[in-house]
Design a protein around this motif. Structure first.
Motif, mmCIF file in Angstrom:
data_model
loop_
_atom_site.group_PDB
_atom_site.id
_atom_site.type_symbol
_atom_site.label_atom_id
_atom_site.label_comp_id
_atom_site.label_asym_id
_atom_site.label_seq_id
_atom_site.Cartn_x
_atom_site.Cartn_y
_atom_site.Cartn_z
ATOM 1 N N SER A 185 59.254 -1.114 -30.801
ATOM 2 C CA SER A 185 58.376 -2.273 -31.028
ATOM 3 C C SER A 185 58.185 -3.068 -29.736
ATOM 4 O O SER A 185 57.085 -3.545 -29.435
ATOM 5 N N ILE A 186 59.272 -3.191 -28.981
ATOM 6 C CA ILE A 186 59.188 -3.950 -27.727
ATOM 7 C C ILE A 186 58.297 -3.213 -26.720
ATOM 8 O O ILE A 186 57.480 -3.827 -26.027
ATOM 9 N N VAL A 187 58.430 -1.895 -26.667
ATOM 10 C CA VAL A 187 57.616 -1.104 -25.739
ATOM 11 C C VAL A 187 56.125 -1.266 -26.066
ATOM 12 O O VAL A 187 55.294 -1.466 -25.176
ATOM 13 N N VAL A 188 55.792 -1.207 -27.341
ATOM 14 C CA VAL A 188 54.384 -1.330 -27.731
ATOM 15 C C VAL A 188 53.887 -2.759 -27.466
ATOM 16 O O VAL A 188 52.786 -2.968 -26.936
ATOM 17 N N MET A 189 54.725 -3.735 -27.801
ATOM 18 C CA MET A 189 54.354 -5.134 -27.548
ATOM 19 C C MET A 189 54.074 -5.344 -26.052
ATOM 20 O O MET A 189 53.056 -5.923 -25.657
ATOM 21 N N ASN A 190 54.959 -4.810 -25.223
ATOM 22 C CA ASN A 190 54.775 -4.990 -23.782
ATOM 23 C C ASN A 190 53.528 -4.265 -23.268
ATOM 24 O O ASN A 190 52.836 -4.759 -22.387
ATOM 25 N N ALA A 191 53.240 -3.099 -23.833
ATOM 26 C CA ALA A 191 52.041 -2.356 -23.419
ATOM 27 C C ALA A 191 50.799 -3.216 -23.635
ATOM 28 O O ALA A 191 49.913 -3.273 -22.775
ATOM 29 N N ILE A 192 50.750 -3.902 -24.749
ATOM 30 C CA ILE A 192 49.590 -4.740 -25.066
ATOM 31 C C ILE A 192 49.569 -5.998 -24.199
ATOM 32 O O ILE A 192 48.536 -6.414 -23.689
ATOM 33 N N LEU A 193 50.733 -6.570 -24.011
ATOM 34 C CA LEU A 193 50.804 -7.795 -23.209
ATOM 35 C C LEU A 193 50.462 -7.533 -21.751
ATOM 36 O O LEU A 193 49.617 -8.232 -21.177
ATOM 37 N N GLY A 194 51.089 -6.540 -21.146
ATOM 38 C CA GLY A 194 50.850 -6.331 -19.715
ATOM 39 C C GLY A 194 51.186 -4.944 -19.209
ATOM 40 O O GLY A 194 51.184 -4.711 -18.007
ATOM 41 N N GLY A 195 51.462 -4.026 -20.115
ATOM 42 C CA GLY A 195 51.910 -2.703 -19.685
ATOM 43 C C GLY A 195 50.786 -1.759 -19.309
ATOM 44 O O GLY A 195 50.967 -0.870 -18.485
ATOM 45 N N LEU A 196 49.627 -1.919 -19.909
ATOM 46 C CA LEU A 196 48.493 -1.026 -19.666
ATOM 47 C C LEU A 196 47.494 -1.661 -18.709
ATOM 48 O O LEU A 196 47.451 -2.877 -18.571
ATOM 49 N N PHE A 197 46.642 -0.809 -18.126
ATOM 50 C CA PHE A 197 45.520 -1.373 -17.375
ATOM 51 C C PHE A 197 44.682 -2.250 -18.302
ATOM 52 O O PHE A 197 44.250 -3.342 -17.947
ATOM 53 N N LEU B 1 45.298 1.200 -29.602
ATOM 54 C CA LEU B 1 45.112 1.475 -28.176
ATOM 55 C C LEU B 1 46.468 1.773 -27.530
ATOM 56 O O LEU B 1 46.640 2.756 -26.811
ATOM 57 N N ALA B 2 47.446 0.907 -27.814
ATOM 58 C CA ALA B 2 48.761 1.072 -27.182
ATOM 59 C C ALA B 2 49.495 2.295 -27.727
ATOM 60 O O ALA B 2 50.050 3.090 -26.952
ATOM 61 N N THR B 3 49.500 2.465 -29.037
ATOM 62 C CA THR B 3 50.287 3.573 -29.589
ATOM 63 C C THR B 3 49.650 4.924 -29.257
ATOM 64 O O THR B 3 50.352 5.880 -28.953
ATOM 65 N N SER B 4 48.322 4.990 -29.297
ATOM 66 C CA SER B 4 47.736 6.294 -28.975
ATOM 67 C C SER B 4 47.844 6.594 -27.482
ATOM 68 O O SER B 4 47.999 7.742 -27.088
ATOM 69 N N TYR B 5 47.828 5.557 -26.666
ATOM 70 C CA TYR B 5 48.065 5.786 -25.235
ATOM 71 C C TYR B 5 49.489 6.309 -25.004
ATOM 72 O O TYR B 5 49.689 7.345 -24.375
ATOM 73 N N LEU B 6 50.460 5.580 -25.527
ATOM 74 C CA LEU B 6 51.856 5.957 -25.262
ATOM 75 C C LEU B 6 52.185 7.338 -25.826
ATOM 76 O O LEU B 6 52.902 8.125 -25.206
ATOM 77 N N GLY B 7 51.638 7.640 -26.993
ATOM 78 C CA GLY B 7 51.866 8.962 -27.577
ATOM 79 C C GLY B 7 51.130 10.049 -26.814
ATOM 80 O O GLY B 7 51.660 11.127 -26.551
ATOM 81 N N GLY B 8 49.897 9.751 -26.420
ATOM 82 C CA GLY B 8 49.047 10.753 -25.775
ATOM 83 C C GLY B 8 49.500 11.134 -24.383
ATOM 84 O O GLY B 8 49.439 12.303 -24.005
ATOM 85 N N VAL B 9 49.950 10.138 -23.605
ATOM 86 C CA VAL B 9 50.327 10.461 -22.221
ATOM 87 C C VAL B 9 51.700 11.115 -22.132
ATOM 88 O O VAL B 9 52.097 11.587 -21.071
ATOM 89 N N PHE B 10 52.393 11.147 -23.232
ATOM 90 C CA PHE B 10 53.751 11.708 -23.222
ATOM 91 C C PHE B 10 53.797 13.118 -22.602
ATOM 92 O O PHE B 10 54.586 13.365 -21.676
ATOM 93 N N PRO B 11 52.944 14.052 -23.049
ATOM 94 C CA PRO B 11 52.986 15.384 -22.411
ATOM 95 C C PRO B 11 52.577 15.355 -20.936
ATOM 96 O O PRO B 11 53.033 16.195 -20.155
ATOM 97 N N ILE B 12 51.739 14.399 -20.564
ATOM 98 C CA ILE B 12 51.282 14.318 -19.173
ATOM 99 C C ILE B 12 52.432 13.885 -18.263
ATOM 100 O O ILE B 12 52.507 14.239 -17.103
ATOM 101 N N ARG B 13 53.342 13.104 -18.836
ATOM 102 C CA ARG B 13 54.481 12.643 -18.046
ATOM 103 C C ARG B 13 55.455 13.760 -17.713
ATOM 104 O O ARG B 13 56.241 13.639 -16.787
ATOM 105 N N TYR B 14 55.428 14.821 -18.520
ATOM 106 C CA TYR B 14 56.459 15.846 -18.347
ATOM 107 C C TYR B 14 55.874 17.187 -17.936
ATOM 108 O O TYR B 14 56.232 18.225 -18.451
ATOM 109 N N GLU B 15 54.975 17.144 -16.961
ATOM 110 C CA GLU B 15 54.395 18.380 -16.446
ATOM 111 C C GLU B 15 55.270 19.050 -15.400
ATOM 112 O O GLU B 15 55.145 20.240 -15.170
ATOM 113 N N THR B 16 56.080 18.275 -14.702
ATOM 114 C CA THR B 16 56.815 18.854 -13.570
ATOM 115 C C THR B 16 58.289 19.054 -13.913
ATOM 116 O O THR B 16 58.853 18.351 -14.751
ATOM 117 N N THR B 17 58.894 20.007 -13.229
ATOM 118 C CA THR B 17 60.331 20.235 -13.429
ATOM 119 C C THR B 17 61.117 18.973 -13.079
ATOM 120 O O THR B 17 62.092 18.642 -13.751
#
Lengths: 439, 449
Positions: free
Chosen positions: B274-286, B354-370
């Motif tokens: 909940s805190i992560v999503v709250m922060n994304a909306i407050l100031g975590g995302l562009f 916006l926040a939840t679909s962003y955080l869920g969606g970018v998850f695989p993008i974060r883990y592309e590299t070894t």
């Protein structure tokens, strides 16, 4: 060791070159556009405009409202950004693979119909944002003026690489909506762009989407040629500038005019840079940081410019008690040593081994794959070069690096930029400082 | 043209990994990722900056750097070259909650490089000359950090937030004074107390099998000994529970570096998502409220964001931006308004998604590299997260509701406790900040202690 990524390419009737590189490891896809326009294309009195223009591309287009581009991509679960460099401007998204159409549509909408969304207010706001970017990254940053000063030193005044990429405050103030329209019509055309798609997609489907969204965009009327870019092989003399800055430690940049990115000799220059300043086993690091302990850090790298001339730059920061004169003398000594004695096979092997690992690891992400394809297509006209880099570096012989050092690192080809601490008012220790309390 | 609709998403799973424990207590985690011929190796060691002895802050980091300065067999310069000839570098560093040593290497060089890697960790020489040089390098680095308005803001903000004597109030890698006080024996003792088989987890990610990873680990580290030292840390407390403001002088600054926040919450927390999503909306995302307000609506800044500095103990919650000096007070006011707004009004479903679909969606993008996958596994080890953590991350994010966000904001964002710090020009800033009445104002110069 060999690693090849698949590259498929085709061109639309309107001139847009498209590269596809499939990799289904993860359900994500990267879309990457390079426009062949950068700060080098700015007209006089409009320094910084190419970059300001990049900001405007996030302010909406015919079917997209201001900042909606960001919101739509983030809502889709994607990342995105853009960046401006001397020779190019790029825009990129990485999205879940089921959102490929969205990323392509967004890019096509702003390539096809940016101008209906442009307003004076948006321009004014982004001008303020960019001025703050300049304050943040240049004016309020120790050594922050180094890039614009190096460009000034390394390229003659008439040359398109001479002026600042971020631009002057005065020129940014002058930029108008008419400039935006003109720049867009001139440079943001399908025949002046390349599009790369890397990651998880079906080739037929991707092709169809590209044709659907980008096909209707009309070809441009041709990019105006840049001013003359060619330069002699060397500066012809040493150039030297000393800057007082709000810094504690002296720093020296020593730039050498070097062969353009992608040329045979470029690889020798790049390896020379790695031998001098790539990681802790490099000459400068070992000698100046570890053994003599006069430097806090030392690196060397090329700018990777593909037109006219590139520059190889040494960047060394002094230890606290080391004066600029000593720093300069020690760096010069190392450079002269390399010119006199050349480099060994073992040094080349070390440098090439490190570069080879980087060439492979960088290909792990879809966004980097797409970006490299766009880079080789835009700057060198051949995206397949992405698979040749490891071999091109492996082929560099010690004699070539030695020849580069001898021919290009002499006193006739050095641009030296030195930062020294400016006088500061005497400060007081935090523990002893007087607290001024508000009532 | 009609906006495209997404097609059906393809399933994604965080890379599979397996865990083995050697007889000496060392753990080995292997994630076989075959995409490219490359392997990332990490050693995660329970040696933490938070446990640095008082007055010797920076000891964990200095020790992490000192191990790469050579073994009993080979000196640091030669060791560096041996790694680099194999196309890799041995990197190491300590943070608040662990020490991590790492390298990324091409598959065909793995065995040789790993043999060196294990020597470095098990048999460091700690030559006095090297320790003294590393200390001197740290002093240079200190000067560079505080020359930078951003570095200065971050450091002074930590010191401003936490009570006197708190470890979190001091720089993670130590101050000039504390690093100067560290001796060669301190480093050797810290090493022998904290680096051991039982306190180390080896992580392999990339083009290798589980068996290969376990065999490599067993062959090199099997004979290593040592129990796990239990680290007891008391939680750092805030300096004060009422508003206060501080100006750190940087005369003629072209911008004000602004930090607003307070002590946050520990990383392992019942309301983490909940805190992560709250922060994304407050100031975590562009597209967050604070960035859209300060940058896109007002043009005050190149960027503004908020973040929780997640640590085992409560790290800072910070809103961070750099604004043109003239608009400093206006920017502070806007930030305070956004903080009130997220605590007082329930967000809309649109903003939530916006926040939840962003955080869920970018998850695989974060883990592309070894390297990124290995870092995620290291995080799991350090924070003792369940092995299912990355598999359930996206459903945990998706489960957050608008009410959860409101509750998180009300419970964990404390407007009355906000600390405001500006690195900037006091002649321009002092009077208007006083007029804002955001708590007791202090104006300080900084000199490295």
């Amino acid at each position: 060791m060999s690693m090849r990524i698949p590259v498929e390419k085709f061109r639309l009737d309107n001139g847009l070159l498209v590269m596809l590189s499939q990799d289904k490891t993860a359900p994500i896809v990267a879309v990457n556009l390079w426009y062949h326009v950068g700060s080098a294309n700015e007209r006089s009195g409009r320094t910084g405009f190419a970059h300001l223009f990049e900001h405007m591309l996030f302010q909406g287009s015919e079917n997209v409202t201001a900042n909606e581009h960001f919101e739509l991509v983030q809502r889709a679960g994607g990342t995105l950004n853009g960046s401006t460099w001397l020779e190019r401007t790029n825009y990129f998204e990485t999205v879940p693979s089921n959102q490929l159409a969205l990323a392509l549509w967004l890019e096509s909408d702003r390539m096809g119909a940016l101008l209906p969304a442009m307003t004076q207010k948006k321009l004014d706001t982004q001008r303020d944002v960019v001025k703050n970017e300049r304050r943040w990254s240049v004016d309020n940053q120790p050594y922050g003026t180094c890039w614009e000063k190096l460009q000034e030193l390394a390229f003659p005044e008439w040359h398109p690489f001479h002026h600042s990429l971020i631009g002057s405050m005065e020129d940014l103030s002058e930029a108008s909506l008419e400039d935006v329209a003109q720049f867009f019509r001139t440079y943001y055309t399908p025949d002046n762009a390349v599009l790369s798609i890397a990651g998880d997609f079906e080739v037929d489907e991707a092709r169809k989407l590209v044709e659907l969204y980008f096909g209707p965009i009309p070809r441009g009327s041709g990019r105006p040629p840049l001013n003359k870019m060619d330069l002699p092989a060397t500066f012809g003399r040493s150039r030297r500038v000393v800057v007082e800055d709000d810094v504690s430690l002296c720093r020296i940049y020593m730039a050498f005019r070097s062969p353009v990115f992608g040329s045979r000799e470029y690889y020798a220059a790049s390896v020379a840079g790695a031998i001098l300043g790539m990681r802790r086993g490099s000459r400068l690091y070992r000698s100046l940081v570890r053994d003599r302990q006069i430097a806090a850090d030392a690196t060397a790298f090329t700018f990777d410019l593909a037109k006219g001339a590139d520059i190889l730059i040494i960047d060394v920061t002094a230890r606290p008690d080391i004066a600029a004169e000593q720093l300069e003398a020690e760096v010069t000594r190392e450079v002269d040593l390399m010119r006199k004695d050349g480099v060994s096979e073992a040094e080349v092997d070390r440098a090439v081994a490190l570069i080879q690992t980087d060439i492979v690891t960088v290909m792990q992400t879809a966004s980097e794959r797409a970006d490299r394809l766009s880079m080789f297509a835009t700057l060198l006209g051949d995206p397949d070069l992405v698979n040749e880099q490891a071999d091109l570096y492996a082929a560099v012989a010690a004699a070539e690096v030695t020849a580069f050092a001898r021919d290009r690192m002499g006193p006739d080809n050095r641009a030296i930029l030195i930062y020294v601490p400016k006088e500061r008012p005497e400060t007081i220790n935090e523990d002893d400082s007087v607290e001024v309390a508000a009532s | 043209m009609i906006r495209p609709q997404p097609s059906a998403p393809r399933e994604y799973h965080f890379p599979k990994f397996e865990v083995r424990i050697l007889e000496n207590g060392m753990r080995i985690i292997v994630a076989s990722v075959q995409k490219l011929p490359v392997v990332t190796v990490l050693a995660v060691i329970d040696a933490t900056a938070i446990a640095d002895p008082a007055g010797k802050e920076g000891l964990a980091e200095l020790t992490a750097q000192a191990i790469r300065e050579g073994t009993t067999d080979i000196d640091g310069a030669q060791l560096t070259l041996e790694f680099e000839k194999l196309g890799t570098s041995f990197e190491s560093g300590a943070d608040w909650d662990s020490t991590v040593a790492s390298m990324t290497v091409l598959r065909d060089k793995l065995a040789k490089a790993f043999s060196l890697f294990s020597d470095v960790i098990m048999a460091p020489a700690f030559r006095s000359d090297d320790i003294e040089r590393l200390k001197a390098e740290r002093l240079s680095e200190r000067l560079q950090i505080i020359d930078e308005p951003r570095g200065l803001a971050e450091e002074t903000f930590s010191r401003f937030l936490y009570a006197e004597g708190a470890r979190y109030g001091e720089p993670m890698s130590g101050s000039s004074k504390s690093v100067t006080a560290i001796t060669r024996d301190d480093v050797a003792n810290f090493y022998s107390e904290n680096y051991s088989a039982a306190s180390t987890t080896l992580i392999f990610v990339g083009d290798l099998t589980l068996d290969e990873g376990v065999e490599l680990g067993q062959a090199s580290f099997g004979a290593w000994k040592g129990a796990r030292k239990s680290i007891v840390v008391k939680a750092d407390v805030p300096a004060r529970t009422s508003r206060a403001s501080r100006i750190v002088s940087k005369s003629d600054a072209a911008q004000s570096e602004l930090r607003i926040g307070h002590v946050g919450v520990p990383r392992v927390h019942k309301d983490y998502f909940s805190i992560v999503v709250m922060n994304a909306i407050l100031g975590g995302l562009f597209s967050s409220r604070i960035n859209l307000n300060l940058r896109e609506a007002h043009g005050f800044t190149y960027g503004a964001s908020s973040y929780y500095d997640w640590r085992r103990q409560a790290g800072p919650f910070v809103i961070s931006t750099a604004v043109q000096s003239e608009v400093t007070v206006a920017a502070i006011t806007e930030v305070l308004n956004e903080i009130d707004r997220i605590r007082n009004e329930q967000i809309g479903e649109d903003e939530l998604s916006l926040a939840t679909s962003y955080l869920g969606g970018v998850f695989p993008i974060r883990y592309e590299t070894t390297a990124a996958i290995a870092a995620a596994l290291a995080n799991m080890v350090t924070l003792k997260l369940p092995e299912s953590y990355y598999d359930t991350y996206r459903s945990n994010i998706a489960a957050v509701t608008t009410l959860d966000v409101l509750n998180a904001a009300k419970e964990y964002v404390h407007p009355d406790e906000l600390q405001i710090l500006v690195v900037g020009d006091p002649t321009l800033l002092k009077a208007p900040i006083e007029a804002l009445q955001v708590g007791r104002l202090t104006v300080l110069d900084w000199v490295e202690a």
